[in-house]
Design a protein around this motif. Structure first.
Motif, mmCIF file in Angstrom:
data_model
loop_
_atom_site.group_PDB
_atom_site.id
_atom_site.type_symbol
_atom_site.label_atom_id
_atom_site.label_comp_id
_atom_site.label_asym_id
_atom_site.label_seq_id
_atom_site.Cartn_x
_atom_site.Cartn_y
_atom_site.Cartn_z
ATOM 1 N N ALA A 123 -12.094 83.400 -22.078
ATOM 2 C CA ALA A 123 -13.071 82.356 -22.376
ATOM 3 C C ALA A 123 -12.406 80.978 -22.375
ATOM 4 C CB ALA A 123 -13.743 82.628 -23.712
ATOM 5 N N ALA A 124 -11.204 80.898 -22.937
ATOM 6 C CA ALA A 124 -10.480 79.623 -22.955
ATOM 7 C C ALA A 124 -10.154 79.165 -21.536
ATOM 8 C CB ALA A 124 -9.205 79.755 -23.792
ATOM 9 N N LEU A 125 -9.747 80.106 -20.681
ATOM 10 C CA LEU A 125 -9.433 79.739 -19.300
ATOM 11 C C LEU A 125 -10.685 79.292 -18.539
ATOM 12 C CD1 LEU A 125 -6.822 82.472 -18.338
ATOM 13 C CD2 LEU A 125 -6.411 80.038 -18.734
ATOM 14 N N VAL A 126 -11.792 79.954 -18.774
ATOM 15 C CA VAL A 126 -13.044 79.550 -18.123
ATOM 16 C C VAL A 126 -13.454 78.162 -18.585
ATOM 17 C CG1 VAL A 126 -15.510 80.041 -18.016
ATOM 18 C CG2 VAL A 126 -13.878 81.883 -17.679
ATOM 19 N N LEU A 127 -13.373 77.906 -19.887
ATOM 20 C CA LEU A 127 -13.724 76.575 -20.404
ATOM 21 C C LEU A 127 -12.783 75.505 -19.873
ATOM 22 C CD1 LEU A 127 -14.687 77.375 -24.096
ATOM 23 C CD2 LEU A 127 -16.198 76.668 -22.239
ATOM 24 N N LEU A 128 -11.507 75.840 -19.769
ATOM 25 C CA LEU A 128 -10.542 74.882 -19.220
ATOM 26 C C LEU A 128 -10.863 74.570 -17.761
ATOM 27 C CD1 LEU A 128 -7.941 73.262 -19.699
ATOM 28 C CD2 LEU A 128 -6.673 75.265 -18.911
ATOM 29 N N GLY A 129 -11.224 75.586 -17.004
ATOM 30 C CA GLY A 129 -11.603 75.371 -15.610
ATOM 31 C C GLY A 129 -12.839 74.497 -15.491
ATOM 32 N N LEU A 130 -13.832 74.742 -16.347
ATOM 33 C CA LEU A 130 -15.041 73.915 -16.326
ATOM 34 C C LEU A 130 -14.730 72.474 -16.709
ATOM 35 C CD1 LEU A 130 -17.642 76.354 -17.919
ATOM 36 C CD2 LEU A 130 -17.513 75.620 -15.541
ATOM 37 N N LEU A 131 -13.860 72.308 -17.688
ATOM 38 C CA LEU A 131 -13.479 70.964 -18.123
ATOM 39 C C LEU A 131 -12.753 70.218 -17.007
ATOM 40 C CD1 LEU A 131 -13.417 69.029 -20.555
ATOM 41 C CD2 LEU A 131 -11.172 69.958 -21.088
ATOM 42 N N LEU A 132 -11.848 70.903 -16.318
ATOM 43 C CA LEU A 132 -11.132 70.260 -15.219
ATOM 44 C C LEU A 132 -12.069 69.909 -14.070
ATOM 45 C CD1 LEU A 132 -7.834 72.338 -15.146
ATOM 46 C CD2 LEU A 132 -8.141 69.985 -15.909
ATOM 47 N N GLU A 133 -13.042 70.771 -13.800
ATOM 48 C CA GLU A 133 -14.023 70.481 -12.755
ATOM 49 C C GLU A 133 -14.870 69.260 -13.140
ATOM 50 O OE1 GLU A 133 -15.737 71.113 -9.056
ATOM 51 O OE2 GLU A 133 -14.022 72.149 -9.947
ATOM 52 N N ALA A 134 -15.283 69.203 -14.396
ATOM 53 C CA ALA A 134 -16.061 68.054 -14.865
ATOM 54 C C ALA A 134 -15.227 66.773 -14.793
ATOM 55 C CB ALA A 134 -16.546 68.294 -16.290
ATOM 56 N N LEU A 135 -13.961 66.875 -15.151
ATOM 57 C CA LEU A 135 -13.082 65.707 -15.094
ATOM 58 C C LEU A 135 -12.926 65.221 -13.659
ATOM 59 C CD1 LEU A 135 -11.154 63.824 -16.635
ATOM 60 C CD2 LEU A 135 -9.347 65.475 -16.177
ATOM 61 N N ARG A 136 -12.821 66.154 -12.734
ATOM 62 C CA ARG A 136 -12.688 65.775 -11.331
ATOM 63 C C ARG A 136 -13.937 65.021 -10.865
ATOM 64 N NH1 ARG A 136 -12.893 69.085 -5.893
ATOM 65 N NH2 ARG A 136 -14.785 69.816 -6.895
ATOM 66 N N TRP A 137 -15.117 65.521 -11.234
ATOM 67 C CA TRP A 137 -16.356 64.844 -10.837
ATOM 68 C C TRP A 137 -16.488 63.490 -11.521
ATOM 69 C CZ3 TRP A 137 -18.885 65.459 -6.672
ATOM 70 C CH2 TRP A 137 -18.885 66.694 -6.034
ATOM 71 N N LEU A 138 -16.039 63.383 -12.768
ATOM 72 C CA LEU A 138 -16.082 62.085 -13.442
ATOM 73 C C LEU A 138 -15.177 61.080 -12.742
ATOM 74 C CD1 LEU A 138 -16.151 63.053 -17.217
ATOM 75 C CD2 LEU A 138 -17.936 61.908 -15.912
ATOM 76 N N LEU A 139 -14.023 61.547 -12.279
ATOM 77 C CA LEU A 139 -13.134 60.649 -11.542
ATOM 78 C C LEU A 139 -13.769 60.202 -10.228
ATOM 79 C CD1 LEU A 139 -9.667 62.340 -12.128
ATOM 80 C CD2 LEU A 139 -10.444 60.136 -12.992
ATOM 81 N N VAL A 140 -14.446 61.110 -9.547
ATOM 82 C CA VAL A 140 -15.107 60.762 -8.291
ATOM 83 C C VAL A 140 -16.214 59.737 -8.546
ATOM 84 C CG1 VAL A 140 -16.601 61.665 -6.471
ATOM 85 C CG2 VAL A 140 -14.531 62.904 -7.111
ATOM 86 N N VAL A 141 -17.035 59.994 -9.554
ATOM 87 C CA VAL A 141 -18.128 59.071 -9.877
ATOM 88 C C VAL A 141 -17.570 57.714 -10.312
ATOM 89 C CG1 VAL A 141 -20.005 58.649 -11.519
ATOM 90 C CG2 VAL A 141 -19.777 60.880 -10.417
#
Length: 63
Positions: free
Chosen positions: A13-31
């Motif tokens: 669960a921690a790894l899945v949440l970390l992956g989601l957080l990194l994906e969200a961070l990547r999209w925030l950087l793009v935006v």
């Protein structure tokens, strides 16, 4: 055995949440990069308009 399954579940669960957080961070950087680019373009367009308007205006007379 239950404890091991619980630990594996928590780690997964921690790894899945970390992956989601990194994906969200990547999209925030793009935006953020797109927004920064838009602000720079708008600033250039507005500054060119001001310069063009200033050049087109007749010179001011001082008394």
């Amino acid at each position: 055995m239950r404890t091991l399954l619980a630990v594996v579940g928590v780690v997964a669960a921690a790894l899945v949440l970390l992956g989601l957080l990194l994906e969200a961070l990547r999209w925030l950087l793009v935006v953020g990069a797109v927004a920064l680019l838009a602000v720079i373009v708008l600033a250039l367009v507005r500054s060119r308009r001001v310069v063009a308007r200033h050049r087109a205006a007749p010179p001011e007379r001082h008394r």
